[in-house]
Design a protein around this motif. Structure first.
Motif: not given
Ligand code: ZN
Length: 175
Positions: A13-15, A27-31, A136-138
């Motif tokens: 997660a980051h912001r 705050p939100h997250g990525h796989n 690879e963020e998304t």
């Molecule tokens: Zn992000």
């Protein structure tokens, strides 16, 4: 010897605070998947094991750090006021915060990965150097850095900061 590439998946997660109007400010997250590229110090010569070191020796410590320290961490800028919340209300979670000088962008993360893996290679005396990091963020957004766009010497990271230390650290809270 050929170049080696290893990939590892983690959640984070980051912001980002630079643009308060951006949806990234909460705050939100990525796989994500990080792929590192290593090149050997010497060219390949046939004979013996035909490998400089077993894959497990080269990637073991790196993947342990990704699994135990990076996976499910919360990436924040070191000036983010949300750190004060954790200090006051949930200090046990401070160890799960990964801190950055400036916003915790994917670009900054890729650079930190480069430095951390380089520190592991040096301490373990493995004859490889990092020549590329891809995050690879998304499925449709990837940040890739290589020697042409990233220089560990001039990137501005202090010598004793966590990305340059060959340990499990992701912040400076216990120093
Ligand atoms: Zn992000």
């Amino acid at each position: 010897m050929a170049a080696l590439e290893f990939s590892r998946r983690y959640s984070m997660a980051h912001r980002l605070l630079a643009d308060p109007a951006s949806k990234c400010a909460v705050p939100h997250g990525h796989n994500e998947i990080v792929t590192v590229r290593l090149e050997p110090a010497q060219p390949f010569i046939f004979g013996g094991a035909n490998a400089i070191a077993p894959f497990s020796a080269i990637k073991g410590r790196w993947h342990r750090w990704i699994d135990e320290a990076v996976d499910h961490c919360f990436m924040v800028g070191e000036d983010d006021p949300i750190i004060a919340f954790f200090r006051e209300r949930e200090p046990a979670q401070l160890k799960r915060l990964m801190t950055f000088r400036g916003d915790p962008t994917t670009e900054a993360l890729a650079a930190c990965f480069w430095l951390k893996l380089s520190a592991f290679l040096v301490e373990d005396a493995l004859p490889f150097r990092v020549t590329g990091v891809r995050v690879e963020e998304t499925p449709t957004n990837t940040v890739a850095i290589h020697a042409g766009v990233f220089d560990p010497e001039t990137c501005g990271m202090p010598a004793r900061a966590w990305p340059r230390r060959a340990d499990m650290s992701i912040n400076e809270f216990d120093r």
